[in-house]
Design a protein around this motif. Structure first.
Motif, PDB file in Angstrom:
ATOM      1  N   LYS A   1       0.845  -1.201   0.000  1.00 26.37           N
ATOM      2  CA  LYS A   1       0.000   0.000   0.000  1.00 26.37           C
ATOM      3  C   LYS A   1       0.881   1.251   0.000  1.00 26.37           C
ATOM      4  CE  LYS A   1      -3.746  -2.501   1.415  1.00 26.37           C
ATOM      5  NZ  LYS A   1      -5.110  -2.482   0.979  1.00 26.37           N
ATOM      6  N   VAL A   2       0.311   2.340  -0.495  1.00 27.66           N
ATOM      7  CA  VAL A   2       0.920   3.661  -0.341  1.00 27.66           C
ATOM      8  C   VAL A   2       0.350   4.236   0.942  1.00 27.66           C
ATOM      9  CG1 VAL A   2       1.076   5.991  -1.283  1.00 27.66           C
ATOM     10  CG2 VAL A   2       1.202   4.017  -2.819  1.00 27.66           C
ATOM     11  N   VAL A   3       1.219   4.662   1.844  1.00 26.30           N
ATOM     12  CA  VAL A   3       0.793   5.209   3.139  1.00 26.30           C
ATOM     13  C   VAL A   3       1.112   6.694   3.163  1.00 26.30           C
ATOM     14  CG1 VAL A   3       1.114   5.135   5.636  1.00 26.30           C
ATOM     15  CG2 VAL A   3       1.197   3.006   4.299  1.00 26.30           C
ATOM     16  N   VAL A   4       0.078   7.520   3.333  1.00 28.23           N
ATOM     17  CA  VAL A   4       0.248   8.959   3.460  1.00 28.23           C
ATOM     18  C   VAL A   4       0.277   9.282   4.953  1.00 28.23           C
ATOM     19  CG1 VAL A   4      -0.658  11.231   2.881  1.00 28.23           C
ATOM     20  CG2 VAL A   4      -1.036   9.307   1.318  1.00 28.23           C
ATOM     21  N   ASP A   5       1.426   9.731   5.428  1.00 23.48           N
ATOM     22  CA  ASP A   5       1.610  10.034   6.847  1.00 23.48           C
ATOM     23  C   ASP A   5       1.487  11.535   7.065  1.00 23.48           C
ATOM     24  OD1 ASP A   5       2.379  10.205   9.518  1.00 23.48           O
ATOM     25  OD2 ASP A   5       4.513  10.073   9.038  1.00 23.48           O
ATOM     26  N   CYS A   6       0.361  11.946   7.643  1.00 22.49           N
ATOM     27  CA  CYS A   6       0.158  13.367   7.950  1.00 22.49           C
ATOM     28  C   CYS A   6       0.302  13.640   9.438  1.00 22.49           C
ATOM     29  CB  CYS A   6      -1.205  13.842   7.437  1.00 22.49           C
ATOM     30  SG  CYS A   6      -2.626  13.153   8.321  1.00 22.49           S
ATOM     31  N   THR A   7       0.797  12.660  10.192  1.00 27.47           N
ATOM     32  CA  THR A   7       0.868  12.801  11.642  1.00 27.47           C
ATOM     33  C   THR A   7       2.030  13.680  12.072  1.00 27.47           C
ATOM     34  OG1 THR A   7       2.257  10.839  11.937  1.00 27.47           O
ATOM     35  CG2 THR A   7      -0.134  10.502  11.968  1.00 27.47           C
ATOM     36  N   ASN A   8       1.877  14.258  13.244  1.00 29.20           N
ATOM     37  CA  ASN A   8       2.943  15.000  13.903  1.00 29.20           C
ATOM     38  C   ASN A   8       3.032  14.521  15.338  1.00 29.20           C
ATOM     39  OD1 ASN A   8       3.935  16.845  11.898  1.00 29.20           O
ATOM     40  ND2 ASN A   8       1.974  17.893  12.029  1.00 29.20           N
ATOM     41  N   SER A   9       4.191  14.043  15.724  1.00 29.38           N
ATOM     42  CA  SER A   9       4.398  13.545  17.073  1.00 29.38           C
ATOM     43  C   SER A   9       4.989  14.671  17.918  1.00 29.38           C
ATOM     44  CB  SER A   9       5.342  12.340  17.039  1.00 29.38           C
ATOM     45  OG  SER A   9       5.463  11.789  18.313  1.00 29.38           O
TER      46      SER A   9
ATOM     47  N   PRO B   1       9.406   6.121  -5.903  1.00 31.62           N
ATOM     48  CA  PRO B   1       8.958   7.041  -6.944  1.00 31.62           C
ATOM     49  C   PRO B   1       7.474   6.851  -7.283  1.00 31.62           C
ATOM     50  CG  PRO B   1      11.071   6.106  -7.555  1.00 31.62           C
ATOM     51  CD  PRO B   1      10.595   5.357  -6.340  1.00 31.62           C
ATOM     52  N   GLU B   2       7.023   5.597  -7.279  1.00 31.39           N
ATOM     53  CA  GLU B   2       5.619   5.327  -7.591  1.00 31.39           C
ATOM     54  C   GLU B   2       4.700   5.918  -6.521  1.00 31.39           C
ATOM     55  OE1 GLU B   2       7.979   2.865  -7.389  1.00 31.39           O
ATOM     56  OE2 GLU B   2       8.308   2.521  -9.527  1.00 31.39           O
ATOM     57  N   ALA B   3       5.058   5.720  -5.251  1.00 29.75           N
ATOM     58  CA  ALA B   3       4.248   6.265  -4.162  1.00 29.75           C
ATOM     59  C   ALA B   3       4.249   7.789  -4.198  1.00 29.75           C
ATOM     60  CB  ALA B   3       4.754   5.754  -2.816  1.00 29.75           C
ATOM     61  N   LEU B   4       5.394   8.387  -4.478  1.00 24.06           N
ATOM     62  CA  LEU B   4       5.464   9.852  -4.582  1.00 24.06           C
ATOM     63  C   LEU B   4       4.564  10.353  -5.707  1.00 24.06           C
ATOM     64  CD1 LEU B   4       9.274  10.324  -3.994  1.00 24.06           C
ATOM     65  CD2 LEU B   4       7.446  11.266  -2.552  1.00 24.06           C
ATOM     66  N   HIS B   5       4.541   9.639  -6.821  1.00 23.05           N
ATOM     67  CA  HIS B   5       3.678  10.006  -7.946  1.00 23.05           C
ATOM     68  C   HIS B   5       2.197   9.963  -7.533  1.00 23.05           C
ATOM     69  CE1 HIS B   5       2.343  10.392 -12.097  1.00 23.05           C
ATOM     70  NE2 HIS B   5       1.543   9.357 -11.882  1.00 23.05           N
ATOM     71  N   VAL B   6       1.807   8.909  -6.820  1.00 25.89           N
ATOM     72  CA  VAL B   6       0.416   8.760  -6.366  1.00 25.89           C
ATOM     73  C   VAL B   6       0.045   9.895  -5.414  1.00 25.89           C
ATOM     74  CG1 VAL B   6      -1.096   7.334  -4.909  1.00 25.89           C
ATOM     75  CG2 VAL B   6       0.273   6.272  -6.712  1.00 25.89           C
ATOM     76  N   VAL B   7       0.911  10.175  -4.446  1.00 20.47           N
ATOM     77  CA  VAL B   7       0.596  11.208  -3.453  1.00 20.47           C
ATOM     78  C   VAL B   7       0.636  12.592  -4.093  1.00 20.47           C
ATOM     79  CG1 VAL B   7       1.204  12.198  -1.212  1.00 20.47           C
ATOM     80  CG2 VAL B   7       1.346   9.716  -1.568  1.00 20.47           C
ATOM     81  N   ALA B   8       1.514  12.810  -5.060  1.00 22.97           N
ATOM     82  CA  ALA B   8       1.525  14.094  -5.775  1.00 22.97           C
ATOM     83  C   ALA B   8       0.177  14.326  -6.458  1.00 22.97           C
ATOM     84  CB  ALA B   8       2.661  14.119  -6.801  1.00 22.97           C
ATOM     85  N   ARG B   9      -0.402  13.286  -7.018  1.00 19.63           N
ATOM     86  CA  ARG B   9      -1.734  13.421  -7.626  1.00 19.63           C
ATOM     87  C   ARG B   9      -2.773  13.808  -6.569  1.00 19.63           C
ATOM     88  NH1 ARG B   9      -5.587   8.858 -10.443  1.00 19.63           N
ATOM     89  NH2 ARG B   9      -7.385  10.222 -10.589  1.00 19.63           N
ATOM     90  N   LEU B  10      -2.706  13.165  -5.396  1.00 23.67           N
ATOM     91  CA  LEU B  10      -3.661  13.494  -4.333  1.00 23.67           C
ATOM     92  C   LEU B  10      -3.477  14.924  -3.839  1.00 23.67           C
ATOM     93  CD1 LEU B  10      -3.666  10.140  -2.345  1.00 23.67           C
ATOM     94  CD2 LEU B  10      -5.432  11.019  -3.909  1.00 23.67           C
ATOM     95  N   VAL B  11      -2.248  15.405  -3.829  1.00 24.43           N
ATOM     96  CA  VAL B  11      -1.980  16.805  -3.460  1.00 24.43           C
ATOM     97  C   VAL B  11      -2.649  17.732  -4.474  1.00 24.43           C
ATOM     98  CG1 VAL B  11      -0.163  18.557  -3.301  1.00 24.43           C
ATOM     99  CG2 VAL B  11       0.141  16.337  -2.173  1.00 24.43           C
ATOM    100  N   ARG B  12      -2.468  17.446  -5.756  1.00 22.93           N
ATOM    101  CA  ARG B  12      -3.108  18.281  -6.792  1.00 22.93           C
ATOM    102  C   ARG B  12      -4.627  18.197  -6.690  1.00 22.93           C
ATOM    103  NH1 ARG B  12       1.444  16.435  -9.543  1.00 22.93           N
ATOM    104  NH2 ARG B  12       0.343  14.651 -10.428  1.00 22.93           N
ATOM    105  N   ASP B  13      -5.151  17.009  -6.398  1.00 18.18           N
ATOM    106  CA  ASP B  13      -6.597  16.850  -6.260  1.00 18.18           C
ATOM    107  C   ASP B  13      -7.153  17.590  -5.050  1.00 18.18           C
ATOM    108  OD1 ASP B  13      -6.670  15.343  -8.554  1.00 18.18           O
ATOM    109  OD2 ASP B  13      -6.801  13.411  -7.527  1.00 18.18           O
ATOM    110  N   ALA B  14      -6.276  17.945  -4.104  1.00 16.59           N
ATOM    111  CA  ALA B  14      -6.683  18.749  -2.944  1.00 16.59           C
ATOM    112  C   ALA B  14      -6.511  20.243  -3.231  1.00 16.59           C
ATOM    113  CB  ALA B  14      -5.871  18.352  -1.710  1.00 16.59           C
ATOM    114  N   GLY B  15      -6.148  20.590  -4.484  1.00 15.47           N
ATOM    115  CA  GLY B  15      -6.003  21.987  -4.877  1.00 15.47           C
ATOM    116  C   GLY B  15      -4.654  22.578  -4.547  1.00 15.47           C
TER     117      GLY B  15
END
Length: 193
Positions: free
Chosen positions: A77-85, A141-155
């Motif tokens: 899976k591609v895991v997007v980590d938005c957490t802050n410890s 690189p593949e995961a970065l590509h996927v998350v970059a798309r999600l970033v663009r989809d978030a505007g």
């Protein structure tokens, strides 16, 4: 894209809602509030296990101290980590959180951790005519590509910031900036364009 959101708080609502609006299939996984949230944003509701099984991409929208436990086995899976410890006093409680999450077997990308949830709730996160930049740190690189798309989809605009070894810098920057925001400092003045 099939996205499993692990958690049902503010980040789940803000990012999950943007991704539903962009046409992605989203399952909100939680232990209580996920049904109301899923109805509000047009997603499906399920347990954390169901969201994990559903998503090709998983968003860890839970407190940092339970993120690895909630994430479980994320192999493939591609895991997007938005957490802050961040601990009291706005210091890092768990340095290298993203690397810790990589123990799940997933391809972790650190992203969406520098801004308060209210920024992600903004319909169009554009500031001074420019879309918000979202730093991404990851080794695949593949995961970065996927998350970059999600970033663009978030505007927003993806900013490739290096490998997972640089994620700790993003985590430290978040702790630094959060303290300034809490003190009502104008952090925008730190990085003039």
């Amino acid at each position: 894209m099939r996205i499993g959101v692990l958690g049902s708080g503010g980040m789940a609502e803000a990012l999950g809602g943007k991704w539903v609006a962009a046409g992605h299939e989203v399952v909100i996984g939680g232990r209580g509030r996920q049904r109301d949230l899923a109805d509000r944003i047009g997603a499906r509701a399920g347990t954390v296990d169901e969201a994990r099984a559903f998503g090709d991409v998983l968003l860890t929208a839970v407190p940092a101290d339970v993120a690895l436990e909630v994430l479980g086995d994320a192999t493939g899976k591609v895991v997007v980590d938005c957490t802050n410890s961040v601990a009291p006093g706005f210091v890092l409680d768990e340095p290298e959180q993203a690397r810790r999450l990589a123990r799940s077997g997933g391809d972790v990308v650190k992203a969406f951790n520098l801004c308060h949830v209210d920024v992600w709730r903004t319909p169009e996160p554009v500031f001074q005519g420019r879309p918000l930049g979202v730093p991404l740190c990851g080794d695949s690189p593949e995961a970065l590509h996927v998350v970059a798309r999600l970033v663009r989809d978030a505007g927003c605009a993806p900013v490739l910031a290096g490998g997972l070894d640089r994620a700790a810098l993003l985590e430290a920057a978040a702790a630094f900036v959060i303290k300034l925001w809490v003190e009502d400092q104008d952090v925008r003045s730190l990085f003039p364009g």
